[in-house]
Scaffold this motif. Structure first.
Motif, PDB file in Angstrom:
ATOM      1  N   GLY A 293      27.209  38.924  54.761  1.00 34.31           N
ATOM      2  CA  GLY A 293      27.753  39.930  53.869  1.00 34.31           C
ATOM      3  C   GLY A 293      27.439  41.351  54.269  1.00 34.31           C
ATOM      4  O   GLY A 293      27.377  42.241  53.413  1.00 34.31           O
ATOM      5  N   ALA A 294      27.240  41.598  55.578  1.00 34.68           N
ATOM      6  CA  ALA A 294      26.930  42.953  56.029  1.00 34.68           C
ATOM      7  C   ALA A 294      28.025  43.922  55.620  1.00 34.68           C
ATOM      8  O   ALA A 294      29.212  43.620  55.717  1.00 34.68           O
ATOM      9  CB  ALA A 294      26.761  42.958  57.547  1.00 34.68           C
ATOM     10  N   TYR A 295      27.615  45.076  55.137  1.00 35.70           N
ATOM     11  CA  TYR A 295      28.504  46.166  54.707  1.00 35.70           C
ATOM     12  C   TYR A 295      29.341  45.817  53.472  1.00 35.70           C
ATOM     13  O   TYR A 295      30.255  46.541  53.121  1.00 35.70           O
ATOM     14  CB  TYR A 295      29.431  46.614  55.853  1.00 35.70           C
ATOM     15  CG  TYR A 295      28.701  46.967  57.101  1.00 35.70           C
ATOM     16  CD1 TYR A 295      27.808  48.034  57.143  1.00 35.70           C
ATOM     17  CD2 TYR A 295      28.874  46.212  58.260  1.00 35.70           C
ATOM     18  CE1 TYR A 295      27.114  48.355  58.299  1.00 35.70           C
ATOM     19  CE2 TYR A 295      28.187  46.518  59.427  1.00 35.70           C
ATOM     20  CZ  TYR A 295      27.304  47.589  59.436  1.00 35.70           C
ATOM     21  OH  TYR A 295      26.628  47.892  60.575  1.00 35.70           O
ATOM     22  N   TYR A 296      29.027  44.693  52.857  1.00 34.06           N
ATOM     23  CA  TYR A 296      29.717  44.321  51.623  1.00 34.06           C
ATOM     24  C   TYR A 296      29.620  45.440  50.599  1.00 34.06           C
ATOM     25  O   TYR A 296      30.607  45.780  49.930  1.00 34.06           O
ATOM     26  CB  TYR A 296      29.114  43.014  51.106  1.00 34.06           C
ATOM     27  CG  TYR A 296      29.399  42.644  49.670  1.00 34.06           C
ATOM     28  CD1 TYR A 296      30.606  42.919  49.053  1.00 34.06           C
ATOM     29  CD2 TYR A 296      28.439  41.958  48.925  1.00 34.06           C
ATOM     30  CE1 TYR A 296      30.852  42.545  47.747  1.00 34.06           C
ATOM     31  CE2 TYR A 296      28.674  41.569  47.630  1.00 34.06           C
ATOM     32  CZ  TYR A 296      29.884  41.881  47.036  1.00 34.06           C
ATOM     33  OH  TYR A 296      30.112  41.509  45.743  1.00 34.06           O
ATOM     34  N   SER A 297      28.435  46.041  50.471  1.00 36.86           N
ATOM     35  CA  SER A 297      28.258  47.067  49.449  1.00 36.86           C
ATOM     36  C   SER A 297      29.138  48.278  49.714  1.00 36.86           C
ATOM     37  O   SER A 297      29.773  48.811  48.797  1.00 36.86           O
ATOM     38  CB  SER A 297      26.794  47.486  49.355  1.00 36.86           C
ATOM     39  OG  SER A 297      26.333  48.012  50.584  1.00 36.86           O
ATOM     40  N   GLU A 298      29.190  48.735  50.990  1.00 36.64           N
ATOM     41  CA  GLU A 298      30.017  49.888  51.299  1.00 36.64           C
ATOM     42  C   GLU A 298      31.489  49.604  51.022  1.00 36.64           C
ATOM     43  O   GLU A 298      32.216  50.438  50.476  1.00 36.64           O
ATOM     44  CB  GLU A 298      29.832  50.301  52.762  1.00 36.64           C
ATOM     45  CG  GLU A 298      28.551  51.062  53.031  1.00 36.64           C
ATOM     46  CD  GLU A 298      27.374  50.151  53.323  1.00 36.64           C
ATOM     47  OE1 GLU A 298      27.483  48.940  53.060  1.00 36.64           O
ATOM     48  OE2 GLU A 298      26.350  50.657  53.812  1.00 36.64           O
ATOM     49  N   ALA A 299      31.960  48.404  51.398  1.00 37.12           N
ATOM     50  CA  ALA A 299      33.349  48.034  51.153  1.00 37.12           C
ATOM     51  C   ALA A 299      33.636  47.950  49.659  1.00 37.12           C
ATOM     52  O   ALA A 299      34.677  48.421  49.184  1.00 37.12           O
ATOM     53  CB  ALA A 299      33.663  46.703  51.830  1.00 37.12           C
ATOM     54  N   ALA A 300      32.711  47.358  48.904  1.00 31.48           N
ATOM     55  CA  ALA A 300      32.905  47.221  47.459  1.00 31.48           C
ATOM     56  C   ALA A 300      32.915  48.571  46.767  1.00 31.48           C
ATOM     57  O   ALA A 300      33.726  48.819  45.860  1.00 31.48           O
ATOM     58  CB  ALA A 300      31.813  46.330  46.875  1.00 31.48           C
ATOM     59  N   VAL A 301      32.009  49.460  47.166  1.00 27.61           N
ATOM     60  CA  VAL A 301      31.964  50.799  46.571  1.00 27.61           C
ATOM     61  C   VAL A 301      33.262  51.547  46.860  1.00 27.61           C
ATOM     62  O   VAL A 301      33.868  52.154  45.969  1.00 27.61           O
ATOM     63  CB  VAL A 301      30.754  51.590  47.095  1.00 27.61           C
ATOM     64  CG1 VAL A 301      30.888  53.079  46.757  1.00 27.61           C
ATOM     65  CG2 VAL A 301      29.464  51.043  46.492  1.00 27.61           C
ATOM     66  N   ALA A 302      33.712  51.517  48.118  1.00 28.70           N
ATOM     67  CA  ALA A 302      34.923  52.241  48.488  1.00 28.70           C
ATOM     68  C   ALA A 302      36.134  51.730  47.723  1.00 28.70           C
ATOM     69  O   ALA A 302      36.935  52.521  47.195  1.00 28.70           O
ATOM     70  CB  ALA A 302      35.154  52.130  49.989  1.00 28.70           C
ATOM     71  N   LEU A 303      36.283  50.413  47.641  1.00 25.01           N
ATOM     72  CA  LEU A 303      37.439  49.846  46.954  1.00 25.01           C
ATOM     73  C   LEU A 303      37.399  50.145  45.461  1.00 25.01           C
ATOM     74  O   LEU A 303      38.398  50.582  44.872  1.00 25.01           O
ATOM     75  CB  LEU A 303      37.491  48.341  47.195  1.00 25.01           C
ATOM     76  CG  LEU A 303      38.572  47.571  46.426  1.00 25.01           C
ATOM     77  CD1 LEU A 303      39.949  48.137  46.694  1.00 25.01           C
ATOM     78  CD2 LEU A 303      38.510  46.083  46.763  1.00 25.01           C
ATOM     79  N   THR A 304      36.253  49.921  44.830  1.00 28.08           N
ATOM     80  CA  THR A 304      36.147  50.155  43.386  1.00 28.08           C
ATOM     81  C   THR A 304      36.369  51.616  43.050  1.00 28.08           C
ATOM     82  O   THR A 304      37.073  51.944  42.078  1.00 28.08           O
ATOM     83  CB  THR A 304      34.771  49.688  42.882  1.00 28.08           C
ATOM     84  OG1 THR A 304      34.542  48.328  43.280  1.00 28.08           O
ATOM     85  CG2 THR A 304      34.688  49.783  41.371  1.00 28.08           C
ATOM     86  N   ALA A 305      35.797  52.514  43.849  1.00 25.76           N
ATOM     87  CA  ALA A 305      35.977  53.943  43.603  1.00 25.76           C
ATOM     88  C   ALA A 305      37.440  54.337  43.713  1.00 25.76           C
ATOM     89  O   ALA A 305      37.949  55.142  42.911  1.00 25.76           O
ATOM     90  CB  ALA A 305      35.140  54.755  44.583  1.00 25.76           C
ATOM     91  N   SER A 306      38.155  53.787  44.678  1.00 29.50           N
ATOM     92  CA  SER A 306      39.563  54.137  44.850  1.00 29.50           C
ATOM     93  C   SER A 306      40.413  53.621  43.696  1.00 29.50           C
ATOM     94  O   SER A 306      41.334  54.297  43.241  1.00 29.50           O
ATOM     95  CB  SER A 306      40.078  53.579  46.181  1.00 29.50           C
ATOM     96  OG  SER A 306      39.403  54.166  47.260  1.00 29.50           O
ATOM     97  N   LEU A 307      40.119  52.415  43.211  1.00 30.86           N
ATOM     98  CA  LEU A 307      40.858  51.870  42.080  1.00 30.86           C
ATOM     99  C   LEU A 307      40.627  52.683  40.810  1.00 30.86           C
ATOM    100  O   LEU A 307      41.564  52.942  40.040  1.00 30.86           O
ATOM    101  CB  LEU A 307      40.441  50.418  41.838  1.00 30.86           C
ATOM    102  CG  LEU A 307      40.858  49.392  42.904  1.00 30.86           C
ATOM    103  CD1 LEU A 307      40.157  48.067  42.651  1.00 30.86           C
ATOM    104  CD2 LEU A 307      42.376  49.202  42.902  1.00 30.86           C
ATOM    105  N   LEU A 308      39.388  53.095  40.588  1.00 34.63           N
ATOM    106  CA  LEU A 308      39.047  53.782  39.343  1.00 34.63           C
ATOM    107  C   LEU A 308      39.313  55.280  39.397  1.00 34.63           C
ATOM    108  O   LEU A 308      39.550  55.903  38.361  1.00 34.63           O
ATOM    109  CB  LEU A 308      37.580  53.525  38.993  1.00 34.63           C
ATOM    110  CG  LEU A 308      37.198  52.049  38.762  1.00 34.63           C
ATOM    111  CD1 LEU A 308      35.732  51.925  38.374  1.00 34.63           C
ATOM    112  CD2 LEU A 308      38.081  51.413  37.689  1.00 34.63           C
ATOM    113  N   ASN A 309      39.271  55.860  40.591  1.00 30.19           N
ATOM    114  CA  ASN A 309      39.460  57.310  40.729  1.00 30.19           C
ATOM    115  C   ASN A 309      40.822  57.692  41.288  1.00 30.19           C
ATOM    116  O   ASN A 309      41.088  58.886  41.498  1.00 30.19           O
ATOM    117  CB  ASN A 309      38.361  57.894  41.629  1.00 30.19           C
ATOM    118  CG  ASN A 309      36.974  57.700  41.047  1.00 30.19           C
ATOM    119  OD1 ASN A 309      36.803  57.674  39.831  1.00 30.19           O
ATOM    120  ND2 ASN A 309      35.979  57.562  41.914  1.00 30.19           N
ATOM    121  N   ASP A 310      41.673  56.694  41.552  1.00 31.07           N
ATOM    122  CA  ASP A 310      43.049  56.950  41.984  1.00 31.07           C
ATOM    123  C   ASP A 310      43.085  57.816  43.244  1.00 31.07           C
ATOM    124  O   ASP A 310      43.831  58.793  43.317  1.00 31.07           O
ATOM    125  CB  ASP A 310      43.830  57.630  40.849  1.00 31.07           C
ATOM    126  CG  ASP A 310      45.339  57.595  41.071  1.00 31.07           C
ATOM    127  OD1 ASP A 310      45.805  56.691  41.776  1.00 31.07           O
ATOM    128  OD2 ASP A 310      46.036  58.484  40.546  1.00 31.07           O
TER     129      ASP A 310
END
Length: 417
Positions: A293-310
């Protein structure tokens, strides 16, 4: 902002929390809820999570619960990282197919189908409960098999995007080799989840993949367990899951003489949980890197931020095809660069897949469609059909044998079996 992690008792979770703590300017999480039926693990993971946030000077509130509705109530996004049946079921997925001469793997082949059959109904139940209490929440799925799970969620009208760490792992690796920040690297990454090829690596508008292959093909090949000559001939870097296709028989021979990955992970988890219990530990331990799961956190943060912040930026995710790969159904789920906004993930146009890759993608996508039908409706014949359609099976007698073994090992999880 409130985020909920379903499967929050996973030993993966500190990796995710570390990302939330470090990247708070990208994703300002005010409350993090960890949901898991395993209360004892929740206590350990919850305590470590609070210490990680505190070490980073982050005042995020961390709560834990075994009750799903309480955990997802009011959530802006729900991240799924669950494993139905735990490592014991994974060990089965990785061993019984070997008796038939087939690869034993938790997301590919017969073992992957078993995992899908166990998991799809559980994830859909969770998603329906999320929709009732937090209808506006986004669901970010990291639960394997991501392509089939995401397809199920989207088919049932859920606000969902699938996520895998393969692409971000390649991006970070190529950036290190080139000595540039990862943000300067973009990938021509296309296919299905766990069935992708990097066909281009762009730096400043220039494709540097040919020189990467020229200099590092042996290194890539060693990690992928594929011949370096194959990578040079193809002119791509395949996902490491392609070794189960390009070197299937060799992988079976190796798996028959080595401990399963599930056994290795179970041992790692015991060590990790012992570390997590130390009240002095306030950062993710180095041992966690061996968990996967390397870099899972960075990928999850980027995706979630984009969905919530448009934000409308481009990320490699699992999303509905909708004509992007014209030889696939619109409702197929593909893994490609997509523009992510408050409306979801819309795949960017991709260069046509070469026939060598497109044929395998079409074959596996057809299997995934049949696998989803089996997961949704049950029945021995649907399981058989999915196995017969899989390119790693494809023989009727073999599909019958695998069907019998799959059902025997999974009756406790399949209410129709």
């Amino acid at each position: 902002m409130k985020l909920t992690v379903v499967g929050g008792g996973s030993t993966y979770t500190p990796e995710l929390v570390d990302g939330f703590a470090r990247l708070r300017d990208t994703l300002p999480v005010a409350e993090l809820v960890l949901v898991d039926p395993a209360a004892d693990r929740l206590e350990l993971i919850g305590g470590l999570s609070r210490r990680i946030f505190a070490r980073q000077g982050h005042d995020c509130r961390v709560t834990t619960t075994t009750e799903l509705e309480a955990g997802v109530d009011g959530a802006d996004a729900v991240l799924l990282q669950l494993r139905v049946g735990g490592q014991a079921a994974r060990n089965d997925d990785e061993t019984w197919p070997l008796a038939c001469g087939c690869v034993g793997q938790e997301t590919t082949g017969a073992g992957g189908l078993a995992k899908a059959l166990r998991t799809v109904p559980v994830v859909l139940d969770i998603a329906e409960r999320v929709r009732k209490v937090s209808p506006g929440a986004w669901i970010v799925d990291f639960t394997n098999p991501v392509g089939i799970i995401t397809r199920a969620l989207l088919a049932h009208g859920h606000r969902a995007v699938g996520l895998c760490n393969v692409a971000i792992g390649f991006q970070r690796r190529f950036a290190r080799l080139l000595g540039v920040p990862a943000e300067q690297i973009t990938l021509d990454h296309a296919g299905l989840n766990h069935l992708t090829w990097v066909r281009g690596v762009r730096l400043g508008g220039r494709d540097v993949l040919p020189e990467l292959l020229e200099r590092h093909a042996e290194e890539f090949a060693a990690d992928l367990r594929l011949p370096a000559g194959l990578l040079r001939d193809l002119g791509v870097v395949p996902s490491y899951y392609l070794r189960y296709y390009y070197a299937h028989d060799e992988m079976v021979r190796k798996q028959r003489t080595a401990p399963s990955r599930a056994a290795e992970v179970a041992a790692l988890e015991s060590e990790l949980l012992a570390l997590y219990a130390d009240p002095a530990l306030d950062e993710k331990p180095e041992l966690l890197d061996r968990r996967g799961g390397a870099y899972y956190s960075e990928a999850a943060v980027a995706l979630t931020a984009s969905l919530l912040n448009d934000t409308g930026d481009v990320q490699v995710v699992n999303a509905r095809n909708d004509g992007t790969l014209p030889f696939l159904a619109d409702d197929a789920v593909i893994e490609v660069p997509a523009r992510v906004s408050a409306a979801g993930a819309a795949p960017e146009p991709v260069e046509p897949l070469e026939p060598l890759f497109a044929g395998l993608v079409a074959h596996v996508s057809a299997y995934e469609d049949l696998a989803l039908r089996a997961a949704l409706h049950g029945g021995r014949r649907r399981v058989f059909d999915a196995l017969l359609a899989h390119p790693l099976v494809g023989q009727s007698a073999l599909a019958e044998d695998l069907t019998t073994r799959l059902l025997a090992h999974n009756r406790a999880y399949l209410d129709w079996a």
